[in-house]
Motif scaffolding. Structure first.
Motif, PDB file in Angstrom:
ATOM      1  N   ILE A 207      -1.803  15.225  20.785  1.00 41.42           N
ATOM      2  CA  ILE A 207      -2.982  15.402  21.636  1.00 41.42           C
ATOM      3  C   ILE A 207      -3.095  16.852  22.058  1.00 41.42           C
ATOM      4  N   VAL A 208      -4.307  17.371  22.021  1.00 37.53           N
ATOM      5  CA  VAL A 208      -4.538  18.762  22.415  1.00 37.53           C
ATOM      6  C   VAL A 208      -5.576  18.759  23.542  1.00 37.53           C
ATOM      7  N   ASP A 209      -5.418  19.707  24.499  1.00 41.51           N
ATOM      8  CA  ASP A 209      -6.491  19.853  25.496  1.00 41.51           C
ATOM      9  C   ASP A 209      -7.215  21.175  25.279  1.00 41.51           C
ATOM     10  N   GLU A 210      -8.202  21.484  26.121  1.00 35.98           N
ATOM     11  CA  GLU A 210      -9.088  22.614  25.843  1.00 35.98           C
ATOM     12  C   GLU A 210      -8.380  23.957  26.003  1.00 35.98           C
ATOM     13  N   THR A 211      -7.148  23.949  26.599  1.00 33.32           N
ATOM     14  CA  THR A 211      -6.395  25.202  26.682  1.00 33.32           C
ATOM     15  C   THR A 211      -5.548  25.404  25.418  1.00 33.32           C
ATOM     16  N   GLY A 212      -5.604  24.421  24.508  1.00 35.28           N
ATOM     17  CA  GLY A 212      -4.795  24.512  23.294  1.00 35.28           C
ATOM     18  C   GLY A 212      -3.401  23.947  23.487  1.00 35.28           C
ATOM     19  N   GLU A 213      -3.133  23.462  24.726  1.00 36.83           N
ATOM     20  CA  GLU A 213      -1.807  22.888  25.009  1.00 36.83           C
ATOM     21  C   GLU A 213      -1.721  21.478  24.437  1.00 36.83           C
ATOM     22  N   THR A 214      -0.527  21.113  24.013  1.00 36.53           N
ATOM     23  CA  THR A 214      -0.301  19.746  23.573  1.00 36.53           C
ATOM     24  C   THR A 214      -0.037  18.889  24.818  1.00 36.53           C
ATOM     25  N   VAL A 215      -0.628  17.690  24.846  1.00 36.32           N
ATOM     26  CA  VAL A 215      -0.461  16.802  26.015  1.00 36.32           C
ATOM     27  C   VAL A 215       0.593  15.756  25.664  1.00 36.32           C
ATOM     28  N   THR A 216       1.639  15.662  26.457  1.00 32.50           N
ATOM     29  CA  THR A 216       2.691  14.670  26.174  1.00 32.50           C
ATOM     30  C   THR A 216       2.724  13.553  27.218  1.00 32.50           C
ATOM     31  N   ASP A 217       1.856  13.642  28.224  1.00 39.58           N
ATOM     32  CA  ASP A 217       1.801  12.612  29.262  1.00 39.58           C
ATOM     33  C   ASP A 217       0.841  11.514  28.783  1.00 39.58           C
ATOM     34  N   SER A 218       1.403  10.365  28.413  1.00 39.41           N
ATOM     35  CA  SER A 218       0.575   9.305  27.815  1.00 39.41           C
ATOM     36  C   SER A 218      -0.481   8.814  28.805  1.00 39.41           C
ATOM     37  N   GLN A 219      -0.116   8.684  30.083  1.00 41.46           N
ATOM     38  CA  GLN A 219      -1.078   8.187  31.068  1.00 41.46           C
ATOM     39  C   GLN A 219      -2.196   9.208  31.293  1.00 41.46           C
ATOM     40  N   ALA A 220      -1.845  10.512  31.217  1.00 38.35           N
ATOM     41  CA  ALA A 220      -2.878  11.543  31.399  1.00 38.35           C
ATOM     42  C   ALA A 220      -3.940  11.414  30.310  1.00 38.35           C
ATOM     43  N   TYR A 221      -3.509  11.129  29.070  1.00 39.21           N
ATOM     44  CA  TYR A 221      -4.499  10.922  27.999  1.00 39.21           C
ATOM     45  C   TYR A 221      -5.368   9.702  28.318  1.00 39.21           C
ATOM     46  N   GLU A 222      -4.711   8.616  28.761  1.00 38.57           N
ATOM     47  CA  GLU A 222      -5.473   7.404  29.087  1.00 38.57           C
ATOM     48  C   GLU A 222      -6.483   7.680  30.194  1.00 38.57           C
ATOM     49  N   ASP A 223      -6.126   8.627  31.080  1.00 40.71           N
ATOM     50  CA  ASP A 223      -7.020   8.960  32.200  1.00 40.71           C
ATOM     51  C   ASP A 223      -8.069  10.010  31.819  1.00 40.71           C
ATOM     52  N   GLY A 224      -8.054  10.466  30.554  1.00 43.95           N
ATOM     53  CA  GLY A 224      -9.150  11.326  30.108  1.00 43.95           C
ATOM     54  C   GLY A 224      -8.773  12.751  29.727  1.00 43.95           C
ATOM     55  N   ARG A 225      -7.474  13.108  29.804  1.00 45.24           N
ATOM     56  CA  ARG A 225      -7.118  14.488  29.462  1.00 45.24           C
ATOM     57  C   ARG A 225      -6.903  14.659  27.956  1.00 45.24           C
TER      58      ARG A 225
END
Ligand code: NAD
Length: 367
Positions: A207-225
């Protein structure tokens, strides 16, 4: 983690489905498919779905457990299946069976599928077709109902995890068909949801966010990140993206279904193209058996050095053919039970209480 015996799990899941307004036949078919996914090692598409998706879909009218899918013959080798938002586990069976009839009669069967709700583990449909002796291809979309994945170079959720599945019988060369069953994103969304239920992080690179960082928090993705990356990630995501666009269009055109951009307000609503091909029209079963044997031998003969890894969620570290991990996992889990995180069992027990079938909760679910 607990191991639950398949003979305990299946009647429980059947009761959950029946408790949500399904008749016995629908409940049996849905439960059989979900438990088969658990057995195959794809818990993301197994029983957990009754708690993470299907209960809400039924309650909101996204799944209609009373609907009758309609199969329409369009021509000598073509058919259309209108799922009417019955469970995808039921619609998928009807669609493959329609394809089998076509391919038995005409050598080839092309089936368009629409309004299938969630077709679940697409590999099941490949296994059903190969079990009848046919080669199989599936392109699946969600009709714009599940924007979860970003195009390469973006972190906007624009389209879905559009799976592809392929199946080839092994012609007696192996104890299982060769089945590739994959999302065109780095991973199926179900694997992220499952980890969120279990309170586990994600590997980097999904998962990538708009800063180019990889997202490893599964709940954060579920919440929209962030957004899921297409298969190939930061190095070759344009390839998975391209496959996904083709799945959008083939499923949209042949299924006469929507594509991303023609979004509708439903949770998940799969459309698909299933193609079945009779291999005996082109070559003999003996020659095909030799092909599979040669391929298996050369793949199995590859060395598997300790330092060379298959990936964080690939099955095993040995060189194997697609479909082999599922076959082995089913064998082990039938004998030893299916491992579940306790959070998942709690979630399913909660669905049973909400739907008035708490008496069916297996004693082994207790903490
Ligand atoms: P995955 O990454 O677990 O890959 C599974 C495939 O890879 C299988 O074919 C397996 O045999 C093969 N495989 C795994 N390890 C291997 C190894 N070491 N060597 C060789 N082959 C190996 O799958 P995924 O992309 O996360 O998808 C999981 C499930 O999600 C699938 O069943 C898919 O159909 C389902 N899905 C469904 C939908 C839907 O809308 N219905 C959407 C996306 C995904």
């Amino acid at each position: 983690m607990k191991r639950i015996d398949v003979d305990e799990l299946e009647p429980f899941v059947r009761a959950l489905v029946a408790g949500l307004d399904a008749d016995d036949e629908v409940a049996s078919e849905v439960a059989a498919s979900l438990v088969e996914a658990d057995l195959a090692g794809h818990g993301s598409h197994g029983s957990i779905r009754m708690g993470t998706l299907y209960r809400e879909m039924v309650e909101d009218g996204d799944i209609d457990p009373q609907a009758a899918p309609e199969v329409e013959r369009l021509g000598p080798t073509t058919a259309a299946v209108e799922g009417n938002c019955q469970y995808g586990q039921v619609v998928g069976r009807r669609a493959v069976d329609a394809g089998i009839t076509l391919a038995e009669e005409g050598g080839v069967g092309v089936v368009g599928v629409r309004n299938a709700a969630h077709l679940g583990r697409i590999g099941e449909w490949a296994e059903r077709a190969t079990g009848a002796g046919f080669c199989f291809v599936a392109f699946v979309n969600t009709g714009g109902t599940a924007p979860l994945v970003a195009p390469p170079g973006s972190a906007d959720r624009r389209f879905s995890t559009n799976p592809l599945a392929f199946g080839v019988p092994s012609f007696g060369a192996l104890p299982h068909p060769i089945v590739l069953d994959i999302a065109t994103s780095q991973v199926a969304h179900g694997k992220v949801t499952k980890r969120a239920v279990e309170g586990r992080p994600l590997p980097t690179g999904w998962i990538v966010d708009e800063t180019g960082e990889t997202v490893t928090d599964s709940q954060a993705y579920e919440d929209g990140r962030g957004a899921l990356m297409p298969l190939g990630g930061l190095t070759a995501g344009y390839k998975g993206f391209g496959l996904s666009m083709m799945a959008e269009l083939f499923a949209g055109i042949v299924g006469d279904h929507r594509v991303s951009g023609q979004d509708e307000a439903r949770r998940v609503n799969n459309g698909a193209m299933f193609v079945l091909v009779d291999p005996t029209l082109f070559s003999t079963s003996e020659a095909n058996r030799e092909r599979v044997e040669a391929l298996a031998e050369t793949i199995h003969g590859a060395s598997s050095p300790e330092a060379v890894k298959t990936g964080p969620v690939a099955k095993g570290e040995e060189a194997v053919l697609p479909g082999e991990p599922e076959h082995e996992t089913k064998r082990t889990r039938r004998a030893e039970g299916i491992p579940f995180h306790e959070e998942t069992l709690d979630l399913l027990a909660d669905v049973a209480r909400r739907t008035g079938v708490e008496a069916s909760i297996p004693a082994s679910f207790e903490r």
